[in-house]
Design an enzyme around this catalytic site. Structure first.
Site, PDB file in Angstrom:
ATOM      1  N   HIS A 241       0.820  -1.224   0.000  1.00 10.89           N
ATOM      2  CA  HIS A 241       0.000   0.000   0.000  1.00 10.89           C
ATOM      3  C   HIS A 241       0.850   1.269   0.000  1.00 10.89           C
ATOM      4  CE1 HIS A 241      -3.625  -2.346   1.143  1.00 10.89           C
ATOM      5  NE2 HIS A 241      -2.913  -2.901   2.097  1.00 10.89           N
TER       6      HIS A 241
HETATM    7  O1  RIB Z   1      -5.100   0.074   4.798  1.00  8.55           O
HETATM    8  C1  RIB Z   1      -3.716  -0.043   4.599  1.00  8.55           C
HETATM    9  C2  RIB Z   1      -2.970   0.997   5.371  1.00  8.55           C
HETATM   10  O2  RIB Z   1      -3.157   0.796   6.765  1.00  8.55           O
HETATM   11  C3  RIB Z   1      -1.445   0.924   5.155  1.00  8.55           C
HETATM   12  O3  RIB Z   1      -0.904   2.212   5.280  1.00  8.55           O
HETATM   13  C4  RIB Z   1      -0.991   0.067   6.293  1.00  8.55           C
HETATM   14  O4  RIB Z   1       0.383   0.317   6.639  1.00  8.55           O
HETATM   15  C5  RIB Z   1      -1.897   0.543   7.389  1.00  8.55           C
HETATM   16  O5  RIB Z   1      -1.355   1.760   7.897  1.00  8.55           O
END
Ligand code: RIB
Ligand code: CA
Length: 311
Positions: A241
């Protein structure tokens, strides 16, 4: 070519760690500071994790303590993905890296100080709950004029991951996210629509692990447990992500999306933390406050990830 000044706010976390390692290898940017906010795990882990991974990435910028909990509600964590130490149970493998006493300046003040110092050129990459930005916006009303753009990992135009409606970073602190989306600061939003397409397969993760540096061995190790989490749920790999907004600062060409209106639900029971968007409907809001990214050339994403990590 002038380097782009970047303040990186994160809740290190396994995918945050990968994004930090990439950031440390990008010649086009200068990380001027990092904020460690509570999110995936508590700040007692995100602060040392961020300090140590930044050192591993060769980043000398100060790490500032961010918020220990959301602005108006209790913290919700994601240990089920990142393990209790936030690094897939592998935080001890870098515990030899010293962690400095945190600066007295907190992350929200550091964001403001750097925004003033860089006179409107500062870019913020925020990949955890938006609490530090929310506090900074509450404290400094002139902040929106001083920040060039905020690249976030957060939200989605269509589905959730911590609830069916909401993505984790927004869900944890919806009020802070709402303040950001209503601030007028240009926002580049990497939500789940794109970040769940930015995955690394087991083979690609092994390729990273075999690059042969301490940092790459570490990140492959750190990502192993959450890779299993995704594979057992039928996904092809681990969602990276937080690398999306970081790579987008320099390589927007591998991403695609469009301007859209985003409104954050802060009152709903079922929909709390939802980034309600008019991306897919002709029933439009009367504002467009974010560039909403929905696609990535995954091959190029993997290529760039490997290229930077091999540096
Ligand atoms: O939903 C994914 C996000 O939430 C990413 O940034 C992960 O590291 C958590 O922070
Ligand atoms: Ca994160």
């Amino acid at each position: 070519m002038e380097k782009i000044p970047v303040f990186f706010d994160c809740d290190t976390g396994t995918d945050d760690a990968a994004a930090i390692l990439i950031a440390g290898k990008m010649p086009e940017i200068e990380i001027v500071g990092l904020g460690a906010v509570a999110g995936n795990v508590g700040i007692e882990h995100t602060y040392p994790n961020t300090c140590r991974v930044a050192k591993l990435a060769g980043i000398d910028a100060p790490v500032y303590k961010g918020a220990e909990e959301p602005m108006f509600r209790p913290l919700v964590k994601a240990e089920y993905i990142h393990a209790n130490d936030g690094l897939g149970g592998k935080a001890d493998t870098i515990s030899d890296i010293p962690v400095p006493e945190p600066p007295k300046t907190r992350a929200w003040d550091a964001i403001y100080n750097e925004a003033v110092k860089h006179n409107g050129e500062l870019v913020v990459v925020a990949v955890g709950p938006m609490t530090d930005l929310g506090i900074a916006l509450a404290k400094y009303k002139e902040l929106p004029k001083l920040i060039k753009k905020v690249y976030i990992m957060g939200g989605s135009a269509s589905f959730g991951n911590i609830t069916p409606a909401a993505e984790f970073n927004i869900y944890v602190d919806p009020e802070a996210a709402k303040m950001l989306f209503e601030s007028g600061i240009p926002i580049y939003m990497c939500g789940l629509d794109v970040t769940e397409k930015a995955y690394l397969t087991p083979e690609e993760m092994d390729e990273i692990g075999n690059i042969g540096t301490r940092a790459t061995e570490f990140i492959a190790d750190v990502c192993r447990s959450s890779l299993e989490f995704y594979l057992t749920r039928g996904y092809k790999g681990k969602f990276m992500h937080d690398s999306c907004p970081m790579l987008a600062v320099v390589h927007p060409e591998i991403f695609s999306g469009k301007m859209a209106g985003i409104a954050v639900e802060t009152k709903g029971k079922i929909t709390l933390g939802r980034t309600v968007s008019d991306y897919y409907t002709d029933r439009k809001f009367d504002f467009e406050n974010a560039f909403v990214v929905t696609d990535v050339d995954r091959e190029k994403f993997v290529e760039l990830t490997l290229e930077y990590l091999k540096k």
